[in-house]
Design a protein around this motif. Sequence first.
Motif: not given
Length: 538
Positions: A125-134
Amino acid sequence: MAGKHFPTSGLRSTSFPFSSSLAVTSLSLLALFLTFFFFFHNNSSSSRCLLISDPLDSPLHLSKRNPNPSSDAGPPPEYSFVASLEKFLTTRAPPFSSSSPADAAASQSAVPDDGDVPTAAAAKALDDSMWKEETERLYGDPLDPWSAPSVVRVFVYDMPSKFTYDLLWLFRNTYKETVNLTSNGSPVHRLIEQHSIDYWLWADLIAPESERILKNVIRVHRQEEAELFYIPFFTTISYFLLEKQQCKALYREALKWVTDQAAWKRSGGRDHILPVHHPWSFKSVRRFMKNAIWLLPDMDSTGNWYKPGQVWLEKDLILPYVPNVDFCNSQCLHDVQSERKTLIFFRGRLKRNAGGKIRSKLVEALHNTEGVIVEEGSVGESGKAAAQNGMRRSLFCLSPAGDTPSSARLFDAIVSGCIPVIVSDELELPFEGILDYRKIALFVSSKDAVQHGWLIKFLKNIDSRQIKEMQINIAKYSRHFLYSSPAQPLGAEDLTWRMIAGKLVNIKLQTRRSQRTVEGSRNLCTCECKPGNITRVF
C-alpha cells in the motif's frame, strides 16, 4: 512575428502627437521592470536552492565572525557540538528518562498498521501511494517548487527516545568525566564529538522550518511523499557510553524496529540513511542493513571494520570528521601567516594497526630532520591546544593513514589553514564529487614517503606560487567541513545532501529492480570489488 498582427495606427495617429513618446517610455519602464524581476528572481533562487552545479570556485571573502557570509543577516551559527547540544536538549528535547521507554513510538506510516494488516500488504500500500506521489511530481507543474528535482524529500523516523534523546542526554550528563578513556588513552567523549555527524544532520532536519536555512532538503511528514528515510539512531554514543551487552541489546532492538517498518520492507532498506560514522558503531548487526545508505568516515574493507560487499561509493557516502581544533577564520589566517616557520607537523598516535603502521615508518624517515615536528598525542583538551598551535605554525601537516584510511587530522589541518600531506594509499574523501582536493592537499604514495629524505626534498621543491594558491583555496574550502546549527549553505550538511541528491536516481533504480526481479534471475548488480585499506609499509 509570423502569424501575428500588431496594429500600428495608434503610434502613427496625428491626433495624439505624444503617443509615440508615451509608448517608448512605457516599453522602457517594462524592460526595466523585467530586468529587475529576473535579477531578483535569479539571486533569490540561488540563495533558496543551491544545486550541485553551482560554482564553488568563485572568490569568497570570509568574515572574521562567521565562515558563512550568506548567513550573516541572521543569528550566528553555533559550531560547538557541546554548546549546540545543550541548547537543543534544553529547548526542544523531552526530559531525560533513566529507563528505556516501554511504549516505543509507533511508525508514522502512511498506511496505519493496526496489527490486522499484514506487513507485506502495508508495504504494498505504501509503494502504491509513493508511486502516485512520484507520478504527480513527474507530470505536474514544472514551475512548482515542490516538484523541483533539486529538493530532497526526507522522512525522519520518530524512533523511541532510548535510541535518540536518551542517548544525547547521557552524553550531556557525562561529557565532563575525563576518566572515561579508550584503550589508546583518548577521551571517549572527544571521539564521540568528532563522529557526531548523526546529531548535526538530525538536529537540522527536525528543526522548525522557520529556523532552517537549507532549502535543498526538506522534511516530509507523510511517508508516501518521501524519497529517503532517515534513521535517527546514535550508534556511536551507544557504543562508547553503554556497557557492551547493553549496547548489543540496544543494537538488536534498533535493527528490529527499523526492519519492521513498511518502508524498509518496501525497498529492502535501499532508500534508508543509516549514520554509522565510527567504524565500530552498530558493528554487531549492521550486516543486516547493508542495503541502506551508510554515512561513513571512510571505505576501509579489510575485514576489521567493514566486510566485503557492505560498503561501496555508489551506495554509501563519506562524511568529514568534526574538527577537533577551532576554525581559523580569515583574520586568524592573516595573523598566523608570518608564524608558519615549521615545514611539516604531525601530532597523534604514532603506533597504529592495519594501514596505520605507516606512521612508525614515517617517524623513522623524518627523525632528526630540520623543520619537522612529530609528536605523540591524543585528542584530549591539552592535546587539542598542542595540535591547534602546531598546525597554525606549520606550512604542511602530515596526514597518514590510521587504523582506517581516514583520520580527523586531515580536517583539523584544513580548518587550521595548513596544507595536508596525505599518505594513505586507499583513502576515500568526502564530497569528492563536488570538491577537488588536488587544489588544497598533496598526495604522496607510501612507497615514496618512507624513503629517507624523499618527503622533505619533495616539499622544499614546491613552488611558492603553488603554496600560495593552495593556501587561498584552503581558506575558501574550509567552510565545507564545518557542521553547525543552523546548518549553513555550503557547509558540511549542505554538501551531504547535494551528494545524496546525486544518488537518488540510482537508489530508485536499484529499489524498483529489486521489486520486479523474479526467482531464478541474476542477482542485483553491486560494486563489491573495492580493495581494502592496503597502505603498504615498505
